[in-house]
Design a protein around this motif. Structure first.
Motif, short mmCIF file in Angstrom:
data_model
loop_
_atom_site.label_atom_id
_atom_site.label_comp_id
_atom_site.label_asym_id
_atom_site.label_seq_id
_atom_site.Cartn_x
_atom_site.Cartn_y
_atom_site.Cartn_z
N ARG A 1 0.82 -1.21 0.00
CA ARG A 1 0.00 0.00 0.00
C ARG A 1 0.86 1.26 0.00
O ARG A 1 0.35 2.36 0.21
N GLY A 2 2.16 1.09 -0.19
CA GLY A 2 3.06 2.23 -0.22
C GLY A 2 3.44 2.75 1.16
O GLY A 2 4.04 3.83 1.27
N GLU A 3 3.11 2.00 2.21
CA GLU A 3 3.43 2.45 3.56
C GLU A 3 4.87 2.13 3.91
O GLU A 3 5.38 1.06 3.59
N ARG A 4 5.54 3.07 4.61
CA ARG A 4 6.90 2.87 5.09
C ARG A 4 6.91 3.05 6.60
O ARG A 4 6.03 3.70 7.17
N PHE A 5 7.93 2.50 7.23
CA PHE A 5 8.04 2.55 8.70
C PHE A 5 8.74 3.84 9.10
O PHE A 5 9.92 3.86 9.40
N LEU A 6 7.99 4.95 9.10
CA LEU A 6 8.55 6.27 9.35
C LEU A 6 8.39 6.74 10.78
O LEU A 6 9.04 7.70 11.19
N GLU A 7 7.51 6.09 11.53
CA GLU A 7 7.34 6.41 12.95
C GLU A 7 7.18 5.10 13.72
O GLU A 7 6.70 4.11 13.20
N GLY A 8 7.57 5.15 14.99
CA GLY A 8 7.45 3.97 15.83
C GLY A 8 8.82 3.43 16.23
O GLY A 8 9.85 4.10 16.13
N PRO B 1 14.56 2.38 14.89
CA PRO B 1 13.59 3.46 15.10
C PRO B 1 12.92 3.79 13.77
O PRO B 1 13.57 3.80 12.71
N GLY B 2 11.62 4.01 13.81
CA GLY B 2 10.92 4.37 12.59
C GLY B 2 11.29 5.77 12.15
O GLY B 2 10.93 6.75 12.81
N SER B 3 12.03 5.88 11.04
CA SER B 3 12.45 7.19 10.53
C SER B 3 12.95 7.03 9.11
O SER B 3 13.35 5.94 8.68
N GLN B 4 12.95 8.13 8.37
CA GLN B 4 13.47 8.11 7.01
C GLN B 4 14.94 7.74 6.99
O GLN B 4 15.40 6.95 6.14
N GLU B 5 15.71 8.27 7.94
CA GLU B 5 17.13 7.99 7.98
C GLU B 5 17.40 6.51 8.22
O GLU B 5 18.26 5.91 7.55
N ALA B 6 16.70 5.91 9.18
CA ALA B 6 16.94 4.50 9.49
C ALA B 6 16.57 3.59 8.32
O ALA B 6 17.20 2.56 8.10
N ILE B 7 15.58 3.97 7.56
CA ILE B 7 15.16 3.17 6.41
C ILE B 7 16.15 3.28 5.27
O ILE B 7 16.47 2.30 4.59
#
Length: 303
Positions: free
Chosen positions: A175-182, A205-211
């Motif tokens: 669904r285009g979801e990314r783990f950006l928080e949590g 950690p849920g974040s753009q950097e970590a992904i």
């Protein structure tokens, strides 16, 4: 072995479930405190699920023997369909000497948005002398804004061994979801006679950097860990596992390392089908190395 209940005679099985009334679909304020306890015994040449205790939303299907009476296959069911913030699940497994069990789950797990609360899963395993447990849950999907912590501890007696894997998908990528928080945390410990054999801690950690960063997910959405702890392995087995990954020609990234008394495989990529394919091959090779028998895929995986 003590579940604070009278012991049963050989061959009998006790099943007890919580009678607490709970909503079929919990509201945001409701939480599950599920638990399950399994004890496997070896009676003559057969591994039996001798004691069972479970509390909603966890349940156990009947024992299956697709290989032989010596290896008991057990399928665990999470009737709520997923975990929400505040949920806590506790698994307690014990194996008597010479018992051999394969334990898996009926479907993929879902870890929903936490709504500010942490979701927790605790797995405690005691394996007696010459016993063998294969802990093979299906993958878990960690939704964006979920807060999840898993703790798994295995206590091995002399000559006992444990094989296990964990597979996680971060975000509902279809669904285009990314783990950006949590937040996601995993802690695995394997001990023998009070001495640590393998301790593995992971944190995302849920974040753009970590992904995106290479030392995080490197823009991937799926990670997996496969481990077998039992005895020192030959370098040939490690090489076979590496060659099996190369031969598959898959798109993800993988690595294989020797442990003090075992071996570990890692995966990072985009496909749960990929990691399951490779881990299934690794399971087959390691199992034949350990006990001289090929792996027998669990029936529920093929449904």
């Amino acid at each position: 072995m003590n579940f604070n209940e009278p012991q049963l005679s050989d061959g009998q099985v006790r099943v007890r479930c919580s009678n607490a009334v709970v909503p079929a679909k919990p509201e945001a304020s409701a939480v599950w405190q599920g638990a399950i306890r399994l004890h496997y015994d070896r009676v003559e040449a057969k591994t039996q699920l001798a004691e069972v205790w479970h509390q909603a939303p966890l349940k156990v299907q009947r024992s299956l023997y697709p290989e032989s009476n010596g290896i008991c296959h057990t399928i665990l069911i999470h009737t709520a369909g997923g975990m929400v913030g505040g949920d806590r699940l506790n698994y307690r497994l014990t194996l008597a000497p010479h018992a051999h069990a394969v334990v898996t789950t009926a479907a993929a797990s879902k870890i929903y948005c936490a709504q500010g609360k942490q979701t927790e899963q605790v797995v405690e395993i005691d394996i007696a002398e010459d016993a063998y447990l294969e802990w093979l849950p299906q993958e878990a999907i960690v939704f964006d804004r979920a807060r999840f912590q898993q703790t798994l501890r295995v206590n091995l007696a002399p000559r006992a061994s444990w094989l296990g894997w964990d597979i996680y998908r971060f975000g509902r990528t279809a669904r285009g979801e990314r783990f950006l928080e949590g937040e996601w945390r995993s802690q695995t410990e394997v001990w023998r006679s009070g001495a640590p054999l393998w301790i593995d801690r992971q944190w995302l950690p849920g974040s753009q950097e970590a992904i995106d960063r290479p030392h995080g997910l490197n823009r991937c959405s799926v990670v997996g860990t496969f481990a077998w702890i039992g005895r020192e392995v030959d370098r040939d087995l490690v090489q076979q596992l590496r060659e099996s990954w190369t031969a598959l020609g898959l798109a993800g990234e993988a690595g294989v390392s020797r442990l003090q008394e075992g071996v570990i495989c890692r995966y990072r990529g985009q496909s749960t089908a990929e990691v399951r394919q490779w881990f299934a091959q690794a399971w087959d090779r390691v199992r034949f190395y350990a006990i001289g028998q090929p792996a027998c895929p669990v029936r529920v995986w093929q449904v």
